[in-house]
Design a protein around this motif. Structure first.
Motif, short mmCIF file in Angstrom:
data_model
loop_
_atom_site.label_atom_id
_atom_site.label_comp_id
_atom_site.label_asym_id
_atom_site.label_seq_id
_atom_site.Cartn_x
_atom_site.Cartn_y
_atom_site.Cartn_z
N HIS A 1 4.27 -1.51 8.66
CA HIS A 1 4.77 -0.20 8.22
C HIS A 1 6.28 -0.13 8.43
O HIS A 1 6.77 -0.38 9.54
N THR A 2 7.02 0.22 7.37
CA THR A 2 8.47 0.40 7.47
C THR A 2 8.75 1.72 8.16
O THR A 2 8.22 2.77 7.77
N LEU A 3 9.58 1.67 9.20
CA LEU A 3 9.92 2.88 9.96
C LEU A 3 11.09 3.63 9.37
O LEU A 3 11.32 4.78 9.68
N LYS B 1 4.22 -3.43 13.20
CA LYS B 1 3.00 -4.01 12.64
C LYS B 1 1.95 -4.16 13.73
O LYS B 1 2.25 -4.17 14.92
N VAL B 2 0.72 -4.26 13.28
CA VAL B 2 -0.41 -4.61 14.13
C VAL B 2 -1.10 -5.78 13.43
O VAL B 2 -1.26 -5.78 12.20
N GLU B 3 -1.49 -6.80 14.23
CA GLU B 3 -2.06 -8.01 13.63
C GLU B 3 -3.13 -8.59 14.56
O GLU B 3 -2.94 -8.64 15.77
N TYR B 4 -4.22 -9.04 13.95
CA TYR B 4 -5.29 -9.74 14.67
C TYR B 4 -5.35 -11.17 14.16
O TYR B 4 -5.25 -11.41 12.96
N MET C 1 0.85 -1.18 0.00
CA MET C 1 0.00 0.00 0.00
C MET C 1 0.90 1.24 0.00
O MET C 1 0.87 2.03 0.92
N GLY C 2 1.73 1.36 -1.01
CA GLY C 2 2.73 2.42 -1.07
C GLY C 2 4.08 1.84 -0.71
O GLY C 2 4.22 0.66 -0.43
N PRO C 3 5.11 2.67 -0.68
CA PRO C 3 6.46 2.15 -0.48
C PRO C 3 6.75 1.65 0.94
O PRO C 3 7.65 0.85 1.13
N ASP C 4 5.97 2.09 1.93
CA ASP C 4 6.28 1.75 3.32
C ASP C 4 5.23 0.89 4.02
O ASP C 4 5.39 0.58 5.20
N ASP C 5 4.15 0.52 3.34
CA ASP C 5 3.06 -0.18 4.01
C ASP C 5 2.67 -1.46 3.28
O ASP C 5 2.65 -1.50 2.05
N LYS C 6 2.32 -2.48 4.08
CA LYS C 6 1.81 -3.74 3.56
C LYS C 6 0.52 -4.07 4.31
O LYS C 6 0.43 -3.93 5.53
N LEU C 7 -0.47 -4.51 3.58
CA LEU C 7 -1.73 -4.99 4.13
C LEU C 7 -1.83 -6.45 3.76
O LEU C 7 -1.62 -6.81 2.60
#
Length: 126
Positions: free
Chosen positions: A91-93, A100-103, A62-68
């Motif tokens: 999210h890349t810092l 990351k946050v995960e359920y 989802m852009g260069p720094d985010d994965k869903l």
């Protein structure tokens, strides 16, 4: 990756969790990826044992720094065995660091009630 969060079983109070994971993602083109992860998590309550898990994940950038992503796996070890499904956001810092946050929802075997976990993780890419 190191992670911590909350784990709960329907009808019971949430308890803290602590764990870690190692994994690998492979780009599949078109902004998508697949990955595999091996994890260990422990609920921070007396009498609880660590639970190991092997999971696969599939997602999109989802852009260069985010994965869903969506995840599915199997858990084993000294806790109840069972399958899980879930979803997360990573999210890349900057540099090799990410958060990351995960359920996950766990379908426990052997008569154990199904359970859930929500974790926040911080890790390093190699």
């Amino acid at each position: 990756e190191l992670r911590s969060g909350l784990g709960w079983t329907d009808g019971q109070a949430a308890k803290g969790t602590l764990g870690g994971a190692v994994g690998y993602d492979l780009s599949t083109g078109g902004g998508t990826f697949i990955g595999v992860e091996e994890s260990v998590d422990k609920q921070l309550a007396a009498g609880q044992q660590a639970r190991w898990g092997t999971s696969a994940r599939f997602g999109t950038h989802m852009g260069p720094d985010d994965k869903l992503y969506a995840t599915a796996g199997y858990n084993y070890g000294t806790g109840p065995h069972g399958a899980d499904i879930g979803a997360g956001w990573e999210h890349t810092l900057g540099g090799p660091l990410y958060t990351k946050v995960e359920y996950k929802h766990y379908f426990n075997e052997g008569g154990a009630r199904n359970s859930n976990a929500l974790v926040l993780g911080v890790g390093m890419k190699f």
